[in-house]
Motif scaffolding. Structure first.
Motif, PDB file in Angstrom:
ATOM      1  N   MET A 130       0.776  -1.309  -0.019  1.00  0.00           N
ATOM      2  CA  MET A 130      -0.011   0.045   0.109  1.00  0.00           C
ATOM      3  C   MET A 130       0.776   1.348   0.009  1.00  0.00           C
ATOM      4  SD  MET A 130       0.727   0.282   3.209  1.00  0.00           S
ATOM      5  CE  MET A 130       0.139   1.784   3.703  1.00  0.00           C
ATOM      6  N   HIS A 131       2.039   1.143  -0.584  1.00  0.00           N
ATOM      7  CA  HIS A 131       2.785   2.340  -0.576  1.00  0.00           C
ATOM      8  C   HIS A 131       4.033   2.060  -1.631  1.00  0.00           C
ATOM      9  CE1 HIS A 131       5.605   5.602   1.497  1.00  0.00           C
ATOM     10  NE2 HIS A 131       5.600   5.634   0.079  1.00  0.00           N
ATOM     11  N   SER A 132       3.736   2.865  -2.820  1.00  0.00           N
ATOM     12  CA  SER A 132       4.623   2.585  -3.739  1.00  0.00           C
ATOM     13  C   SER A 132       4.396   3.838  -4.884  1.00  0.00           C
ATOM     14  CB  SER A 132       4.318   1.402  -4.791  1.00  0.00           C
ATOM     15  OG  SER A 132       3.185   1.385  -5.285  1.00  0.00           O
ATOM     16  N   HIS A 133       5.388   4.029  -5.787  1.00  0.00           N
ATOM     17  CA  HIS A 133       5.146   5.117  -6.933  1.00  0.00           C
ATOM     18  C   HIS A 133       5.404   4.481  -8.283  1.00  0.00           C
ATOM     19  CE1 HIS A 133       5.667   7.816  -3.613  1.00  0.00           C
ATOM     20  NE2 HIS A 133       6.302   6.924  -2.701  1.00  0.00           N
ATOM     21  N   LEU A 134       4.286   3.987  -8.570  1.00  0.00           N
ATOM     22  CA  LEU A 134       4.236   3.252 -10.075  1.00  0.00           C
ATOM     23  C   LEU A 134       3.584   3.673 -11.009  1.00  0.00           C
ATOM     24  CD1 LEU A 134       3.929  -0.305  -8.161  1.00  0.00           C
ATOM     25  CD2 LEU A 134       5.933   0.764  -8.849  1.00  0.00           C
TER      26      LEU A 134
ATOM     27  N   PRO B   3       1.550   7.859  -5.438  1.00  0.00           N
ATOM     28  CA  PRO B   3       2.353   8.776  -5.803  1.00  0.00           C
ATOM     29  C   PRO B   3       2.268  10.150  -4.758  1.00  0.00           C
ATOM     30  CG  PRO B   3       0.978   8.314  -7.769  1.00  0.00           C
ATOM     31  CD  PRO B   3       0.512   7.262  -6.398  1.00  0.00           C
ATOM     32  N   HIS B   4       3.406  10.633  -4.947  1.00  0.00           N
ATOM     33  CA  HIS B   4       3.269  11.974  -4.067  1.00  0.00           C
ATOM     34  C   HIS B   4       2.294  13.032  -4.393  1.00  0.00           C
ATOM     35  CE1 HIS B   4       7.051  10.860  -1.830  1.00  0.00           C
ATOM     36  NE2 HIS B   4       7.411  10.271  -3.033  1.00  0.00           N
ATOM     37  N   VAL B   5       1.782  13.671  -3.386  1.00  0.00           N
ATOM     38  CA  VAL B   5       1.204  14.906  -3.703  1.00  0.00           C
ATOM     39  C   VAL B   5       1.610  15.891  -2.792  1.00  0.00           C
ATOM     40  CG1 VAL B   5      -1.154  15.809  -3.484  1.00  0.00           C
ATOM     41  CG2 VAL B   5      -1.025  13.648  -4.436  1.00  0.00           C
TER      42      VAL B   5
ATOM     43  N   ALA C 175      -2.659   7.819  -2.827  1.00  0.00           N
ATOM     44  CA  ALA C 175      -1.649   9.175  -2.794  1.00  0.00           C
ATOM     45  C   ALA C 175      -0.843   8.874  -1.600  1.00  0.00           C
ATOM     46  CB  ALA C 175      -1.995  10.312  -3.111  1.00  0.00           C
ATOM     47  N   GLU C 176       0.397   9.521  -1.647  1.00  0.00           N
ATOM     48  CA  GLU C 176       1.115   9.846  -0.156  1.00  0.00           C
ATOM     49  C   GLU C 176       0.948  11.273  -0.099  1.00  0.00           C
ATOM     50  OE1 GLU C 176       5.092   8.664  -0.538  1.00  0.00           O
ATOM     51  OE2 GLU C 176       5.493   8.799   1.615  1.00  0.00           O
ATOM     52  N   TYR C 177       0.186  11.649   0.711  1.00  0.00           N
ATOM     53  CA  TYR C 177       0.217  13.347   0.773  1.00  0.00           C
ATOM     54  C   TYR C 177       0.885  13.878   1.794  1.00  0.00           C
ATOM     55  CZ  TYR C 177      -4.502  12.380  -1.319  1.00  0.00           C
ATOM     56  OH  TYR C 177      -5.456  12.183  -2.016  1.00  0.00           O
TER      57      TYR C 177
ATOM     58  N   ALA D 143       3.352   7.389   6.640  1.00  0.00           N
ATOM     59  CA  ALA D 143       4.446   6.612   5.761  1.00  0.00           C
ATOM     60  C   ALA D 143       5.728   6.715   6.658  1.00  0.00           C
ATOM     61  CB  ALA D 143       4.453   7.426   4.759  1.00  0.00           C
ATOM     62  N   HIS D 144       6.439   5.687   6.646  1.00  0.00           N
ATOM     63  CA  HIS D 144       7.760   5.414   7.106  1.00  0.00           C
ATOM     64  C   HIS D 144       7.945   6.241   8.485  1.00  0.00           C
ATOM     65  CE1 HIS D 144       8.021   8.716   4.367  1.00  0.00           C
ATOM     66  NE2 HIS D 144       8.220   7.763   3.398  1.00  0.00           N
ATOM     67  N   PRO D 145       7.459   6.039   9.405  1.00  0.00           N
ATOM     68  CA  PRO D 145       7.730   7.075  10.778  1.00  0.00           C
ATOM     69  C   PRO D 145       9.172   6.600  11.059  1.00  0.00           C
ATOM     70  CG  PRO D 145       6.557   4.886  11.205  1.00  0.00           C
ATOM     71  CD  PRO D 145       6.486   5.114   9.820  1.00  0.00           C
TER      72      PRO D 145
ATOM     73  N   THR E 281       6.472  -1.276   0.429  1.00  0.00           N
ATOM     74  CA  THR E 281       7.662  -1.269  -0.126  1.00  0.00           C
ATOM     75  C   THR E 281       8.301   0.089  -0.535  1.00  0.00           C
ATOM     76  OG1 THR E 281       6.651  -1.193  -2.367  1.00  0.00           O
ATOM     77  CG2 THR E 281       6.930  -3.618  -1.463  1.00  0.00           C
ATOM     78  N   ASP E 282       7.347   1.125  -0.496  1.00  0.00           N
ATOM     79  CA  ASP E 282       7.707   2.464  -1.101  1.00  0.00           C
ATOM     80  C   ASP E 282       8.671   2.411  -2.133  1.00  0.00           C
ATOM     81  OD1 ASP E 282       8.045   5.162  -1.098  1.00  0.00           O
ATOM     82  OD2 ASP E 282       9.086   5.197   0.974  1.00  0.00           O
ATOM     83  N   CYS E 283       8.249   1.511  -2.920  1.00  0.00           N
ATOM     84  CA  CYS E 283       9.163   0.924  -4.199  1.00  0.00           C
ATOM     85  C   CYS E 283       9.064   2.299  -5.353  1.00  0.00           C
ATOM     86  CB  CYS E 283       8.570  -0.146  -5.090  1.00  0.00           C
ATOM     87  SG  CYS E 283       9.701  -0.804  -6.193  1.00  0.00           S
ATOM     88  N   HIS E 284      10.156   2.751  -5.718  1.00  0.00           N
ATOM     89  CA  HIS E 284       9.888   3.944  -6.797  1.00  0.00           C
ATOM     90  C   HIS E 284      10.407   3.407  -8.412  1.00  0.00           C
ATOM     91  CE1 HIS E 284       9.752   6.601  -3.308  1.00  0.00           C
ATOM     92  NE2 HIS E 284       9.698   7.634  -3.957  1.00  0.00           N
ATOM     93  N   GLY E 285      10.782   2.186  -8.220  1.00  0.00           N
ATOM     94  CA  GLY E 285      11.225   1.515  -9.631  1.00  0.00           C
ATOM     95  C   GLY E 285      12.007   0.463  -9.423  1.00  0.00           C
TER      96      GLY E 285
HETATM   97 FE   LIG Z   1       6.567   7.112  -0.718  1.00  0.00          FE
END
Ligand SMILES: [Fe+2]
Length: 249
Positions: free
Chosen positions: A24-28, A61-63, A99-101, A156-158, A214-218
């Motif tokens: 539930m956390h990635s940038h795809l 995705p980032h907002v 989104a990741e706000y 996200a990621h404390p 994962t916070d996977c960016h690629g």
């Molecule tokens: Fe992220």
């Protein structure tokens, strides 16, 4: 159970570790933040995440006002493009978009004046982040307003916030308020810093982790994720009552 492979003396050995089906956390979504840049990179990364055992990807995705001005309509349009591209290549994946706000004036304005602009994911969850260096002036108000509006805020990621590292009581205060914590799997490997790893372990030991992501960016993040799922603290993390798989639609 997910299946991973390792090369051992040139012989493929199968290693089984229990895994998660939902990230539930990635940038795809391509070209809209610092994640994947095009559809091909998106698909390549999705395939690698499928190989790690994921069946549902809620991509975030980032907002961030003035930097990543992604609105809900664009996020859903991009999601549909990736869905169509993956389906056209015969790749089966449940892809959702949220989104990741970043907590800034733009977010607070949406929260106060037009909540319909927010794009929560399954269960009315909203993923939020702050600066890594400095406390956010909006954090407590955002938690209050989100919860009062029926949203479930997730930080996200404390473990990555330097301003929290020496303030364990603040972690506990935020978590006790009902702010859910999402740990980055990469943090378990020391990928960000030894201190981030130390706090990640402390959060797991304290049972103060509700999601892992994962916070996977690629594709560049795949090797570190492969390493993370072999870490002893990965086993401890997934033994917690995590909410990831509760998001399966
Ligand atoms: Fe992220």
């Amino acid at each position: 159970m997910i299946k991973i492979f390792s090369d051992l003396f040139n012989k493929k050995e199968e290693v089984f570790v229990p895994g998660l089906k939902v990230d539930m956390h990635s940038h795809l979504l391509p070209g809209i933040d610092d994640g994947v840049e095009d559809l091909e990179q998106s698909l390549e990364t999705i395939k690698a995440l499928i190989a790690l055992g994921y069946e549902t990807l809620i991509t975030t995705p980032h907002v961030m006002g003035g930097v990543y001005n992604n609105d809900a309509a664009l996020l859903l349009k991009k999601r549909d493009e990736v869905r169509a591209y993956a389906a056209g290549k015969g790749i089966k994946i449940n892809l959702e978009a949220s989104a990741e706000y970043f907590l800034d004036e733009v977010f607070m304005d949406m929260l106060k004046n037009d909540k319909s602009k927010l794009l929560p994911f399954s269960g009315n969850h909203i993923l939020i982040e702050t600066s890594f260096m400095y406390p956010s002036p909006y954090l407590d108000e955002a938690i209050f307003l989100l919860q009062a509006s029926g949203f479930k805020p997730i930080l996200a990621h404390p473990e990555r916030y330097i301003y929290l590292h020496e303030d364990w009581d603040r972690y506990c205060e935020l978590h006790d308020k009902g702010l859910l914590f999402q740990l980055n799997l990469s943090s378990l490997t020391g990928y960000y810093s030894p201190m981030v790893r130390k706090i990640a372990r402390k959060l797991i030991d304290a049972g103060r982790v509700n999601f892992v992501g994962t916070d996977c960016h690629g594709a560049r993040h795949i090797p570190v994720l492969q390493k993370a799922i072999k870490d002893e603290y990965y086993k401890k993390a997934i033994a917690l009552p995590l909410l990831n798989n509760s998001l399966l639609s």
